[in-house]
Design a protein around this motif. Sequence first.
Motif, PDB file in Angstrom:
ATOM      1  N   VAL A   1      10.361  11.832 110.334  1.00 52.42           N
ATOM      2  CA  VAL A   1      11.627  11.665 109.620  1.00 52.42           C
ATOM      3  C   VAL A   1      11.368  11.576 108.113  1.00 52.42           C
ATOM      4  N   ILE A   2      10.640  10.559 107.689  1.00 48.56           N
ATOM      5  CA  ILE A   2      10.430  10.363 106.253  1.00 48.56           C
ATOM      6  C   ILE A   2       9.622  11.503 105.639  1.00 48.56           C
ATOM      7  N   LEU A   3       8.578  11.942 106.322  1.00 50.21           N
ATOM      8  CA  LEU A   3       7.718  13.000 105.768  1.00 50.21           C
ATOM      9  C   LEU A   3       8.230  14.404 106.073  1.00 50.21           C
ATOM     10  N   ASP A   4       9.282  14.520 106.862  1.00 48.94           N
ATOM     11  CA  ASP A   4       9.857  15.830 107.156  1.00 48.94           C
ATOM     12  C   ASP A   4      10.813  16.204 106.021  1.00 48.94           C
ATOM     13  N   LYS A   5      10.481  17.253 105.276  1.00 47.05           N
ATOM     14  CA  LYS A   5      11.264  17.599 104.089  1.00 47.05           C
ATOM     15  C   LYS A   5      12.654  18.108 104.421  1.00 47.05           C
ATOM     16  N   GLN A   6      12.867  18.565 105.652  1.00 43.63           N
ATOM     17  CA  GLN A   6      14.210  18.983 106.031  1.00 43.63           C
ATOM     18  C   GLN A   6      15.093  17.781 106.357  1.00 43.63           C
TER      19      GLN A   6
ATOM     20  N   TYR B   1      14.170   8.776 122.405  1.00 41.65           N
ATOM     21  CA  TYR B   1      15.519   9.346 122.446  1.00 41.65           C
ATOM     22  C   TYR B   1      15.703  10.410 121.366  1.00 41.65           C
ATOM     23  N   LEU B   2      15.222  10.153 120.159  1.00 40.07           N
ATOM     24  CA  LEU B   2      15.505  11.028 119.023  1.00 40.07           C
ATOM     25  C   LEU B   2      14.733  12.336 119.056  1.00 40.07           C
ATOM     26  N   LYS B   3      13.617  12.378 119.762  1.00 37.35           N
ATOM     27  CA  LYS B   3      12.814  13.601 119.790  1.00 37.35           C
ATOM     28  C   LYS B   3      13.597  14.792 120.346  1.00 37.35           C
ATOM     29  N   GLN B   4      14.575  14.535 121.203  1.00 32.45           N
ATOM     30  CA  GLN B   4      15.338  15.645 121.773  1.00 32.45           C
ATOM     31  C   GLN B   4      16.178  16.366 120.714  1.00 32.45           C
ATOM     32  N   PHE B   5      16.389  15.717 119.558  1.00 30.23           N
ATOM     33  CA  PHE B   5      17.181  16.319 118.491  1.00 30.23           C
ATOM     34  C   PHE B   5      16.305  16.824 117.337  1.00 30.23           C
ATOM     35  N   HIS B   6      14.998  16.811 117.537  1.00 30.94           N
ATOM     36  CA  HIS B   6      14.069  17.190 116.466  1.00 30.94           C
ATOM     37  C   HIS B   6      13.464  18.561 116.757  1.00 30.94           C
ATOM     38  N   LYS B   7      13.470  19.400 115.760  1.00 33.36           N
ATOM     39  CA  LYS B   7      12.968  20.767 115.905  1.00 33.36           C
ATOM     40  C   LYS B   7      11.517  20.812 116.362  1.00 33.36           C
ATOM     41  N   LYS B   8      10.749  19.807 115.974  1.00 30.22           N
ATOM     42  CA  LYS B   8       9.323  19.776 116.301  1.00 30.22           C
ATOM     43  C   LYS B   8       9.092  19.565 117.794  1.00 30.22           C
TER      44      LYS B   8
ATOM     45  N   LEU C   1      22.572  21.629 121.901  1.00 33.37           N
ATOM     46  CA  LEU C   1      22.911  20.269 121.470  1.00 33.37           C
ATOM     47  C   LEU C   1      23.672  20.281 120.150  1.00 33.37           C
ATOM     48  N   MET C   2      23.308  21.195 119.271  1.00 28.88           N
ATOM     49  CA  MET C   2      24.006  21.318 117.995  1.00 28.88           C
ATOM     50  C   MET C   2      25.459  21.743 118.223  1.00 28.88           C
ATOM     51  N   GLN C   3      25.657  22.698 119.108  1.00 27.68           N
ATOM     52  CA  GLN C   3      27.017  23.150 119.411  1.00 27.68           C
ATOM     53  C   GLN C   3      27.818  22.038 120.083  1.00 27.68           C
ATOM     54  N   GLU C   4      27.194  21.338 121.006  1.00 26.53           N
ATOM     55  CA  GLU C   4      27.860  20.270 121.746  1.00 26.53           C
ATOM     56  C   GLU C   4      28.303  19.146 120.814  1.00 26.53           C
ATOM     57  N   ASN C   5      27.511  18.868 119.784  1.00 30.32           N
ATOM     58  CA  ASN C   5      27.803  17.756 118.889  1.00 30.32           C
ATOM     59  C   ASN C   5      28.320  18.201 117.523  1.00 30.32           C
ATOM     60  N   ARG C   6      28.700  19.491 117.439  1.00 28.41           N
ATOM     61  CA  ARG C   6      29.346  20.033 116.242  1.00 28.41           C
ATOM     62  C   ARG C   6      28.502  19.814 114.994  1.00 28.41           C
ATOM     63  N   ALA C   7      27.252  20.197 115.095  1.00 35.79           N
ATOM     64  CA  ALA C   7      26.342  20.103 113.957  1.00 35.79           C
ATOM     65  C   ALA C   7      25.862  21.504 113.598  1.00 35.79           C
ATOM     66  N   LYS C   8      25.895  21.843 112.315  1.00 35.56           N
ATOM     67  CA  LYS C   8      25.514  23.180 111.889  1.00 35.56           C
ATOM     68  C   LYS C   8      23.999  23.336 111.766  1.00 35.56           C
ATOM     69  N   LYS C   9      23.313  22.247 111.463  1.00 30.27           N
ATOM     70  CA  LYS C   9      21.868  22.284 111.295  1.00 30.27           C
ATOM     71  C   LYS C   9      21.236  21.239 112.204  1.00 30.27           C
ATOM     72  N   TRP C  10      19.991  21.507 112.613  1.00 33.71           N
ATOM     73  CA  TRP C  10      19.338  20.544 113.508  1.00 33.71           C
ATOM     74  C   TRP C  10      19.147  19.206 112.817  1.00 33.71           C
ATOM     75  N   GLN C  11      18.890  19.227 111.510  1.00 34.21           N
ATOM     76  CA  GLN C  11      18.701  17.958 110.815  1.00 34.21           C
ATOM     77  C   GLN C  11      19.996  17.156 110.741  1.00 34.21           C
ATOM     78  N   ASP C  12      21.145  17.853 110.642  1.00 30.07           N
ATOM     79  CA  ASP C  12      22.435  17.150 110.684  1.00 30.07           C
ATOM     80  C   ASP C  12      22.637  16.501 112.051  1.00 30.07           C
ATOM     81  N   LEU C  13      22.214  17.201 113.088  1.00 35.55           N
ATOM     82  CA  LEU C  13      22.310  16.670 114.447  1.00 35.55           C
ATOM     83  C   LEU C  13      21.463  15.403 114.577  1.00 35.55           C
TER      84      LEU C  13
END
Length: 638
Positions: free
Chosen positions: A145-150, A206-213, A223-235
């Motif tokens: 999270v902290i070191l991920d620039k996105q 829990y949070l790893k399921q929403f992380h691109k890595k 998951l992005m579509q289901e939760n109305r998020a345009k970017k994975w980081q927003d999700l």
Amino acid sequence: MVTRRTFLGLLASAVLPSPLAAADVDNEPEYLADWLRAGQLPHLAKRLPKFPRVVNVAAMGRTPGHYGGSVRTIIGSQNDIRFMTIYGYARLVGYDRSLTLQPDILESFSSVNDMVFTFKLREGHKWSDGQPFTANDFRYWWEDVILDKQLTPGGGALELRPHGSLPRFEMLDELTVRYSWDDPNPGFLSTLAAPQPLIIAGPAHYLKQFHKKYQDSIRLASLMQENRAKKWQDLHIKMGRSYRPENPNLPVLDPWKNTTAPPAEQFIFERNPYFHRVDENGRQLPYIDRMILNISSSSIIAAKTGAGESDLQATGIDFSDYTFLKEAEKRYPVKVNLWKMVRGSRVALFPNMNSADAVWRDVLRDVRVRRAMSLAIDRHEINMAVFYGLGTESANTVLPDSPLFKPEYASAWIAHDPDQANALLDTAGLAKRDDDGIRLLPDGRRMEITVETPGESTLDSDVLELVTDHWRKIGIALFTRVSQRDVFRSRAMGGRIQMSLWYGLDNGVPTADMNPAELAPTTDDQMQWPLWGMYYLSRETKGVAPDVPEAAKLVKLLHEWEEAASSFERAEIWHNMLAIYADQVFSIGLVNGTLQPIVHSSRMQNVPDKALYGFDPTCYLGVYMPDTFWMKEDRPNA
């Protein structure tokens, strides 16, 4: 190296074995009985950490309680479910009632010269979904999270890099983590204890399921579509937001967890079966099973509270509602307590030295003008007329409850002296007046100043009505403009406000080890210098540098505080900053030490009759541990 402070989380080691030994079926909340019978929950001894935090309720002057009940409270909008995070006040380290830091979620912590911080977790501690809470949750947040620039494009919270660089992070073992800086970071622990705390750990499982890595791209897109998020980081941000707990599936460490997905008119928070605190009898906290938050218009929260529709109400009501709420005691089973507000001033006037109007900007930067405006105000009249004489006439500064208080800070430029005020304005080049006696600005305009306010309390209009009369006597015409809070803040940050009426210092009861950033231009929502604050907040990439020497001096002193090696040095810096802030009248305080009504059901036990009330550092009700409040008689769950 010298260890400046080390705290152990075993608050009463002599009594620890007895609560754990007593953690049997008799100490199980009835609310969890069905889950226990169905085998969906382990019994209490297996839900608690090996060494839970033992809260000696009796030693706090309260009565150990019993489980049960639902408590209703009223909020003004969906965003206000954040009050549950503030009231619950579960922090890695937190303040007690004496505003001393101690471990809470942590079992212990140590600090070496405010440069090396080592945190020890409680063995067996679990998230609200029963999954282990370990050092891996800190490692995930650090590395992913902290070191991920996105996810963190700005480089991490300023509190993590007060000198420009992030700390070194080490996971020493499954229960121990360490953060190390090359220079002191004395504000680190207090940011972890704050109302909106610095987040350094999250439920990795829990949070790893929403992380691109960690997530398959097809599933992540779904998951992005289901939760109305345009970017994975927003999700990831949306699903992991803990301060405003809108996601019912997010595991938490708080005493109550949200069960309601927005949008909704009512949010229900249920007890966390894995909460880490117990009382001296081995009963798991919280005592209360459910917190029910009902959304209503902010303007009628007081009326609904007075009609018996709330079992616990602190926000949305004001001192102006006290008489009405007190009358409600005769009609409904409620009790009204009065707590002392910790703000530096109940309301304060903020001359905008970054005003877009160049003439007004120069006028308000003249300290003689600010001092004159302050001297012209009859604070005694305001105190008597608006606060029934129960407040203290004061500049916007720390309260006597703070170890940093000095009478000269409170009395700076507050004597009601219209003659001296007129003389100061004359010497500031504002001696010319029109036929109505209103002074003229250097460009010939009348000295008409518009004071803007969000108008969230009738106290605001009552105070401004009196100040209008006071300033008329020194040749200043005051007009009032009311706008919604978001509009108000936007106009202030854009320099379109000449002067605003807002709350005084958030923290009127600081200690030397609490960060004095509020006294310096550090954020873009400080009404008297938003552009200077933006300059600091953006690391000098936006806004403008302070060009009033005393304001720049405050920033310099803040940097010195951040590098100070002892509480003694920090106290000296605090006093220098408080002296400058008061003498320069960067804000015009009026009355502090005012009282805040706290309404609660007459059945609710352990609510203090008197206490300090504020956002920072007391977290409203938080440091008084609402998880130890209990209902003497159960109401049917509804």
